[in-house]
Design a protein around this motif. Structure first.
Motif, PDB file in Angstrom:
ATOM      1  N   VAL A  19       0.827  -1.198   0.000  1.00  0.00           N
ATOM      2  CA  VAL A  19       0.000   0.000   0.000  1.00  0.00           C
ATOM      3  C   VAL A  19       0.870   1.261   0.000  1.00  0.00           C
ATOM      4  CG1 VAL A  19      -1.776   1.267   1.283  1.00  0.00           C
ATOM      5  CG2 VAL A  19      -1.874  -1.224   1.156  1.00  0.00           C
ATOM      6  N   PHE A  20       2.010   1.189   0.678  1.00  0.00           N
ATOM      7  CA  PHE A  20       2.929   2.319   0.761  1.00  0.00           C
ATOM      8  C   PHE A  20       4.308   1.903   0.255  1.00  0.00           C
ATOM      9  CE2 PHE A  20      -0.288   3.129   3.999  1.00  0.00           C
ATOM     10  CZ  PHE A  20      -0.631   4.443   3.722  1.00  0.00           C
ATOM     11  N   PRO A  21       4.493   1.871  -1.069  1.00  0.00           N
ATOM     12  CA  PRO A  21       5.833   1.593  -1.604  1.00  0.00           C
ATOM     13  C   PRO A  21       6.812   2.668  -1.153  1.00  0.00           C
ATOM     14  CG  PRO A  21       4.318   2.261  -3.348  1.00  0.00           C
ATOM     15  CD  PRO A  21       3.496   2.093  -2.119  1.00  0.00           C
ATOM     16  N   ALA A  22       8.086   2.462  -1.455  1.00  0.00           N
ATOM     17  CA  ALA A  22       9.170   3.234  -0.840  1.00  0.00           C
ATOM     18  C   ALA A  22       8.943   4.747  -0.862  1.00  0.00           C
ATOM     19  CB  ALA A  22      10.488   2.885  -1.521  1.00  0.00           C
ATOM     20  N   GLU A  23       8.600   5.291  -2.003  1.00  0.00           N
ATOM     21  CA  GLU A  23       8.447   6.742  -2.099  1.00  0.00           C
ATOM     22  C   GLU A  23       7.291   7.240  -1.232  1.00  0.00           C
ATOM     23  OE1 GLU A  23       7.658  10.148  -5.538  1.00  0.00           O
ATOM     24  OE2 GLU A  23       8.372   8.156  -6.104  1.00  0.00           O
ATOM     25  N   ALA A  24       6.187   6.505  -1.242  1.00  0.00           N
ATOM     26  CA  ALA A  24       5.033   6.897  -0.436  1.00  0.00           C
ATOM     27  C   ALA A  24       5.339   6.763   1.046  1.00  0.00           C
ATOM     28  CB  ALA A  24       3.825   6.042  -0.804  1.00  0.00           C
ATOM     29  N   LEU A  25       6.049   5.694   1.421  1.00  0.00           N
ATOM     30  CA  LEU A  25       6.395   5.512   2.821  1.00  0.00           C
ATOM     31  C   LEU A  25       7.317   6.630   3.305  1.00  0.00           C
ATOM     32  CD1 LEU A  25       6.183   3.777   5.353  1.00  0.00           C
ATOM     33  CD2 LEU A  25       8.131   2.439   4.517  1.00  0.00           C
ATOM     34  N   ALA A  26       8.258   7.033   2.455  1.00  0.00           N
ATOM     35  CA  ALA A  26       9.162   8.127   2.826  1.00  0.00           C
ATOM     36  C   ALA A  26       8.377   9.407   3.074  1.00  0.00           C
ATOM     37  CB  ALA A  26      10.202   8.332   1.731  1.00  0.00           C
ATOM     38  N   VAL A 302      -3.033  -1.207  -5.690  1.00  0.00           N
ATOM     39  CA  VAL A 302      -3.109  -1.059  -4.239  1.00  0.00           C
ATOM     40  C   VAL A 302      -2.410   0.222  -3.781  1.00  0.00           C
ATOM     41  CG1 VAL A 302      -2.407  -2.115  -2.049  1.00  0.00           C
ATOM     42  CG2 VAL A 302      -3.336  -3.539  -3.876  1.00  0.00           C
ATOM     43  N   ALA A 303      -1.367   0.625  -4.503  1.00  0.00           N
ATOM     44  CA  ALA A 303      -0.649   1.847  -4.133  1.00  0.00           C
ATOM     45  C   ALA A 303      -1.534   3.079  -4.248  1.00  0.00           C
ATOM     46  CB  ALA A 303       0.595   2.007  -5.000  1.00  0.00           C
ATOM     47  N   ARG A 304      -2.580   3.026  -5.060  1.00  0.00           N
ATOM     48  CA  ARG A 304      -3.512   4.151  -5.162  1.00  0.00           C
ATOM     49  C   ARG A 304      -4.218   4.384  -3.818  1.00  0.00           C
ATOM     50  NH1 ARG A 304      -6.885   2.357  -9.069  1.00  0.00           N
ATOM     51  NH2 ARG A 304      -5.917   3.420 -10.822  1.00  0.00           N
ATOM     52  N   LEU A 305      -4.437   3.312  -3.066  1.00  0.00           N
ATOM     53  CA  LEU A 305      -5.077   3.437  -1.758  1.00  0.00           C
ATOM     54  C   LEU A 305      -4.177   4.189  -0.792  1.00  0.00           C
ATOM     55  CD1 LEU A 305      -6.442  -0.226  -1.457  1.00  0.00           C
ATOM     56  CD2 LEU A 305      -7.552   1.762  -2.498  1.00  0.00           C
ATOM     57  N   GLY A 306      -2.877   3.851  -0.827  1.00  0.00           N
ATOM     58  CA  GLY A 306      -1.934   4.567   0.016  1.00  0.00           C
ATOM     59  C   GLY A 306      -1.822   6.026  -0.371  1.00  0.00           C
ATOM     60  N   ALA A 307      -1.848   6.301  -1.666  1.00  0.00           N
ATOM     61  CA  ALA A 307      -1.783   7.691  -2.132  1.00  0.00           C
ATOM     62  C   ALA A 307      -2.986   8.483  -1.635  1.00  0.00           C
ATOM     63  CB  ALA A 307      -1.709   7.729  -3.651  1.00  0.00           C
ATOM     64  N   THR A 308      -4.148   7.839  -1.576  1.00  0.00           N
ATOM     65  CA  THR A 308      -5.347   8.508  -1.069  1.00  0.00           C
ATOM     66  C   THR A 308      -5.196   8.830   0.409  1.00  0.00           C
ATOM     67  OG1 THR A 308      -6.736   7.387  -2.700  1.00  0.00           O
ATOM     68  CG2 THR A 308      -7.837   8.276  -0.758  1.00  0.00           C
ATOM     69  N   VAL A 309      -4.651   7.898   1.182  1.00  0.00           N
ATOM     70  CA  VAL A 309      -4.430   8.145   2.602  1.00  0.00           C
ATOM     71  C   VAL A 309      -3.432   9.285   2.804  1.00  0.00           C
ATOM     72  CG1 VAL A 309      -3.361   7.168   4.681  1.00  0.00           C
ATOM     73  CG2 VAL A 309      -5.109   5.885   3.453  1.00  0.00           C
ATOM     74  N   LEU A 310      -2.370   9.312   2.012  1.00  0.00           N
ATOM     75  CA  LEU A 310      -1.404  10.417   2.107  1.00  0.00           C
ATOM     76  C   LEU A 310      -2.075  11.756   1.853  1.00  0.00           C
ATOM     77  CD1 LEU A 310       1.868   9.130   0.413  1.00  0.00           C
ATOM     78  CD2 LEU A 310       1.639  10.040   2.726  1.00  0.00           C
ATOM     79  N   SER A 311      -2.931  11.810   0.857  1.00  0.00           N
ATOM     80  CA  SER A 311      -3.642  13.047   0.548  1.00  0.00           C
ATOM     81  C   SER A 311      -4.548  13.457   1.700  1.00  0.00           C
ATOM     82  CB  SER A 311      -4.449  12.856  -0.739  1.00  0.00           C
ATOM     83  OG  SER A 311      -5.158  14.016  -1.076  1.00  0.00           O
TER      84      SER A 311
END
Length: 335
Positions: A19-26, A302-311
């Motif tokens: 859900v949070f690949p490296a760039e999103a996790l950073a 699935v990474a789109r879900l993490g991007a939504t949470v970041l937003s």
């Protein structure tokens, strides 16, 4: 250095890097104090309990344990739950809203791949692709004449049952095609349907008049067997039922009888029960296409879900309102 709120993941640990690949996790770790090595799969874990006592933001996902009153008692500073998946009904309890915890869901992001899958199945069913595949595999030759008389998507009538996030997104995706789309939903009025650009029909009229019926209603006690023997009998000969919502919306015994008659076809990404027992006749019926609940976010989606949470997190920390806030009153009408 500005204060970073304490956050914790609450999901199946293997899902965190998906859900949070490296760039999103950073980016996430720039915004909050979160330890990706400490994931709450069980709120009884002593290390999790210690972290929970300081946690202000829970980042939840598939596999999140239930957030009941006892858990919330152990998290006195909790102010937001940001869910990196769809429905929060599996773990969210009334205690969350009673205590004023903000809740957000990435259900809208998860709706897109479901709508895309449904669009693909509608177009493929319209071309009678699945039957053509089977005939070609059996006969190893093209049929006489290259025009298949039952196939085509020109002015094919598509009936959308349920103006859910998926249903609404599907209506948008269907707009560029030469299809006649209608909607049935007891919670939508004529003005609401007009805003979506489609006519509103009673369910029976939609079933009678559609070449494809696609289900996007929530699975609730009220919608159980929404399509039973009577409703399925209303579907026109040669029509196709697509279900990417909840298996409980369809009476599978009645559906099997209709499919055995050869009168209609079905594309089922969800079933009841799920998975089906190995001896289910649906596996062997040639006019039933089954997929294993894959319409929702898969692989890189699935990474789109993490991007939504970041937003959502950025909005929360800047003092703005959550775009995808979930209210307690929403639960009765959502999946």
């Amino acid at each position: 250095m500005p204060h970073r709120p304490v956050a914790m993941f609450a999901m199946t640990a293997e899902n965190v890097p998906r859900v949070f690949p490296a760039e999103a996790l950073a980016r996430l770790r720039e915004l909050v104090d979160v330890d990706p090595a400490l994931v709450a799969e069980d709120f009884g874990d002593p290390r999790v309990r210690a972290r929970l006592a300081r946690t202000e933001i829970l980042i939840t996902g598939w596999g999140c344990p239930v957030l009941d009153a006892a858990v919330l008692d152990a998290a006195p500073g909790l102010r937001a739950v940001l869910h990196a998946a769809g429905s929060v009904k599996g773990f969210g309890t009334p205690a969350l809203w009673d205590r004023g915890v903000l809740v957000s869901s990435a259900a809208a992001a998860n709706a897109l791949p479901v709508a895309e899958y449904t669009l693909a199945m509608i177009l493929l069913a319209g071309k009678d692709v699945f039957a053509c595949r089977d005939r070609l595999r059996e006969e190893r030759a093209f049929p006489r004449g290259r025009v298949h008389p039952r196939a085509g998507n020109f002015r094919r009538r598509v009936g959308v049952v349920g103006a859910s996030r998926v249903g609404r997104r599907l209506v948008e995706l269907l707009a560029p095609f030469d299809l006649e789309v209608s909607l049935a939903d007891p919670y939508v009025d004529e003005a609401g349907a007009a805003a979506l650009g489609v006519p509103l029909l009673p369910l029976d009229a939609l079933l009678v008049g559609s070449d494809v019926v696609t289900l996007h209603a929530p699975g609730t006690p009220e919608t159980r067997h929404l399509l039973g023997r009577r409703e399925l009998a209303l579907m026109r000969d040669g029509s196709v039922l697509v279900n990417t919502a909840r298996g409980s919306l369809v009476d599978h015994g009645a559906l099997v009888r209709e499919l055995r008659s050869g009168r209609i076809g079905a594309v089922l990404d969800v079933t009841d029960p799920e998975p089906l027992p190995a001896d289910s006749p649906l596996f062997d019926l040639p006019n039933a296409v089954l997929t294993p609940h894959v319409a929702g976010s898969q692989g890189n989606e699935v990474a789109r879900l993490g991007a939504t949470v970041l937003s959502e997190l950025e909005r929360l920390l800047s003092g703005g309102g959550l775009e995808f806030r979930v209210e307690a009153t929403d639960l009765a009408r959502t999946a």
